[in-house]
Design an enzyme around this catalytic site. Structure first.
Site, PDB file in Angstrom:
ATOM      1  N   LEU A 275       6.472  11.179  -6.868  1.00 53.83           N
ATOM      2  CA  LEU A 275       6.967  10.896  -8.235  1.00 53.83           C
ATOM      3  C   LEU A 275       7.145  12.355  -8.891  1.00 53.83           C
ATOM      4  CD1 LEU A 275       4.769   7.951  -9.836  1.00 53.83           C
ATOM      5  CD2 LEU A 275       7.322   7.976  -9.116  1.00 53.83           C
TER       6      LEU A 275
ATOM      7  N   LYS B 201      -0.569   7.471   4.654  1.00 50.39           N
ATOM      8  CA  LYS B 201      -1.867   6.842   5.002  1.00 50.39           C
ATOM      9  C   LYS B 201      -1.381   6.428   6.337  1.00 50.39           C
ATOM     10  CE  LYS B 201      -2.562   5.577   0.119  1.00 50.39           C
ATOM     11  NZ  LYS B 201      -2.637   4.522  -0.769  1.00 50.39           N
TER      12      LYS B 201
ATOM     13  N   GLU C 237      -1.068   3.361 -14.221  1.00 50.93           N
ATOM     14  CA  GLU C 237      -0.430   4.846 -14.981  1.00 50.93           C
ATOM     15  C   GLU C 237       0.851   4.379 -15.522  1.00 50.93           C
ATOM     16  OE1 GLU C 237      -0.194   8.150 -12.500  1.00 50.93           O
ATOM     17  OE2 GLU C 237      -2.180   7.708 -11.334  1.00 50.93           O
TER      18      GLU C 237
ATOM     19  N   ASP D 151      -8.306  -4.488  -6.144  1.00 46.41           N
ATOM     20  CA  ASP D 151      -8.434  -3.451  -6.422  1.00 46.41           C
ATOM     21  C   ASP D 151      -7.871  -2.326  -7.383  1.00 46.41           C
ATOM     22  OD1 ASP D 151     -10.315  -0.922  -5.870  1.00 46.41           O
ATOM     23  OD2 ASP D 151      -8.854  -0.136  -4.690  1.00 46.41           O
TER      24      ASP D 151
ATOM     25  N   ALA E  74       7.038   8.236  -1.277  1.00 44.84           N
ATOM     26  CA  ALA E  74       7.583   9.148  -1.831  1.00 44.84           C
ATOM     27  C   ALA E  74       6.838   9.497  -3.022  1.00 44.84           C
ATOM     28  CB  ALA E  74       9.090   8.537  -2.511  1.00 44.84           C
TER      29      ALA E  74
ATOM     30  N   ASP F  66      -0.969   2.678  -5.250  1.00 43.73           N
ATOM     31  CA  ASP F  66      -2.096   2.543  -4.512  1.00 43.73           C
ATOM     32  C   ASP F  66      -2.327   1.013  -4.223  1.00 43.73           C
ATOM     33  OD1 ASP F  66      -2.685   5.000  -4.138  1.00 43.73           O
ATOM     34  OD2 ASP F  66      -3.880   4.777  -6.020  1.00 43.73           O
TER      35      ASP F  66
END
Length: 530
Positions: free
Chosen positions: A334, A227, A405, A400, A332, A420
């Site tokens: 997953l 990013k 997950e 946000d 990194a 994120d």
């Protein structure tokens, strides 16, 4: 003459006493810290409204920590040596506690290395020469743990208690590799590929593809999400921006990982900062022509590129090197979904992604009771894990968190993965208490979480101090500015105050949940109308 000697003697004694009191005693005390829990000490009050300045230890434009700023006594080391951070004997991991099946993972690794070697010998788009020498592929039986790349060691170490253990040298090595290994491949991320270059601009919530992130592969065949820098560290979120149109900040991803580790959640994948050469490490190793096509030279002679989505296929949305180098975060990857399936679950405290709408939790003070009508939130640790996530998001200022997950292999009580985090650390001057809604409305918190928050409020383990020291390890020093660090202390006080208010109303037994390993199998959340 005798009077002069007496005066000199008294002066020497005074200086010696001052040296003992102000220098030697604090030094001895600091070296003895860590033997026991100081949780019952009075919490340090964090003042507000101070005139914040950038810490002198941070030097703008540096690529690493200066030896002059390293603390004499490492508060971070003392924190991780504290009994609260030591693995319990009952947490000795068994084979069933790990996410991946070792033989299956090594077999997948062998196939991945074979594909990686083919990639190394294949010229990238627009490049007529191969990149690096091939890595030798061996059979599963011949693979030794010490010979495995750091990214695979990290993935093999994921267990039901977190993405890594505390401490874990494999994570330290992975962070080092993310910051130093050569890039051999650059491509769009899977979600941008799924968009197929299309974005529905009629929607307020823009697809993730517009946030301009890339998948980079390294010489050890590991992958990370890149990013790029969109804002300088000194800039705050513009006051007219909604949380869902805010920039994604690369330094927020880096800082979020370090904070998650300090809190001992261990639910953020390892992240490292790095300056990338957008020409040599992205454009020249791109594996498709589409990625190459979004590069251009700006009027200032800087190399720039933009996202694939037509909504941002404009030069004003691009990011640019200076002229080639561009800061960014590298997260990194997953394990693949084939090896370790995971699902994205809507956050019960999701916000309205419209300009004027409000969700039920924003108007209903008894919303937590509604949430617990779903059995998954009324038994087990799912609700407490959401409250952990709310504590984490409040500290970084992230509004946000629309989904979270979980690994399906660990069942309903598995930890939530905090992915994120780039919209955190946007406003150091704002503490949005609505982010703490799960804690305030449900009035519950894990005992282990509360103890660590209390510890981090004490002067010897002060959150801003250990965070500052931890971030010195990253290549992009300073990662965040001093006002953001001090905001962590202020927000921590507000979290502890919220817990204290709950205890006054409902009692300690009804608020603090025993989440020790011995009680994890029979744990259940209570039902409370608040």
């Amino acid at each position: 003459m005798r009077k002069d000697r007496l005066v000199i003697t008294l002066l020497c004694v005074t200086l010696l006493s001052a040296d003992l009191y102000f220098v030697l005693l604090p030094e001895i005390k600091a070296r003895l810290i860590g033997a026991g829990c100081l949780c019952e000490e009075k919490q340090e009050a964090v003042p507000t409204g101070l005139n914040f300045t950038l810490d002198d230890g941070y030097k703008k434009g540096t690529q690493g920590p200066s030896s002059a700023v390293l603390p004499k006594i490492s508060k971070l080391r003392l924190l991780f040596a504290h009994p609260l951070y030591q693995p319990k004997a009952t947490k000795r991991l068994k084979v069933r506690d790990f996410l991946l099946k070792r033989d299956e993972a090594l077999h997948s690794f062998s196939k991945k290395m074979a594909r990686c070697n083919r990639l190394k010998n294949k010229p990238a788009a627009g490049n007529q020469t191969s990149t690096n020498a091939a890595i030798k592929v061996t059979t599963n039986a011949a693979i030794k743990v010490n010979s495995l790349p750091s990214w695979l060691k990290f993935q093999l170490g994921i267990n039901r208690y977190g993405l890594y253990s505390q401490p874990d040298s494999r994570v330290d090595q992975l962070i080092k590799d993310l910051g130093t290994l050569s890039v051999i491949q650059a491509d769009f991320t899977q979600d941008e590929k799924a968009l197929n270059g299309y974005c529905d601009c009629s929607k307020v919530v823009k697809p993730s593809g517009v946030h301009l992130k890339l998948a980079l592969r390294f010489s050890d065949c590991g992958k990370a999400m890149f990013k790029p820098m969109r804002q300088t560290r000194e800039e705050e979120t513009p006051e007219n921006f909604f949380y869902f149109t805010d920039f994604q900040r690369h330094n927020a991803e880096i800082a979020a990982f370090h904070l998650d580790r300090i809190l001992d959640f261990r639910r953020v994948p390892p992240v490292a900062g790095r300056s990338i050469n957008v020409t040599k490490e992205i454009r020249e190793v791109a594996t498709n022509e589409e990625l190459e096509s979004v590069f251009f030279i700006s009027p200032a002679k800087n190399v720039c590129f933009f996202a694939r989505c037509p909504y941002t296929c404009k030069s004003e949305y691009a990011v640019c090197g200076n002229p080639h180098l561009l800061e960014g975060s590298l997260s990194a990857y997953l394990p693949s979904l084939k090896l370790a399936p995971r699902v994205a679950i809507p956050n019960p405290w999701i916000r309205s992604y419209t300009f004027a709408g409000k969700m039920d939790w924003e108007t209903n003070p008894f919303y937590c009771s509604e949430v617990k009508k779903n059995p998954i939130y009324n038994t087990g640790k799912r609700l407490l894990n959401i409250i952990d996530m709310a504590v984490f998001d409040f500290l970084i200022g992230n509004k946000d968190r629309h989904h979270f997950e979980v690994f399906t292999n660990f069942g309903d009580d598995g930890f939530l993965i905090h992915l994120d985090n780039a919209r955190g650390f946007g406003k150091h001057s704002e503490d949005d208490i609505t982010i703490l809604a799960p804690l305030i409305q449900c009035c519950m918190i894990k005992n282990s979480t509360l103890l660590k928050l209390q510890l981090l409020s004490l002067p010897d383990y002060k959150l801003s101090d250990v965070m500052r020291e931890s971030l010195l390890q990253d290549l992009l020093v300073p990662v965040i500015t001093e006002p953001h660090l001090l905001a962590l202390d202020r927000r921590l006080v507000r979290i502890l105050k919220a817990v204290q208010d709950c205890i006054k109303t409902f009692g300690e037994k009804n608020v603090i949940a025993d989440d020790s390993v011995k009680n994890s199998s029979s744990f259940s959340t209570r039902t409370m109308n608040v």
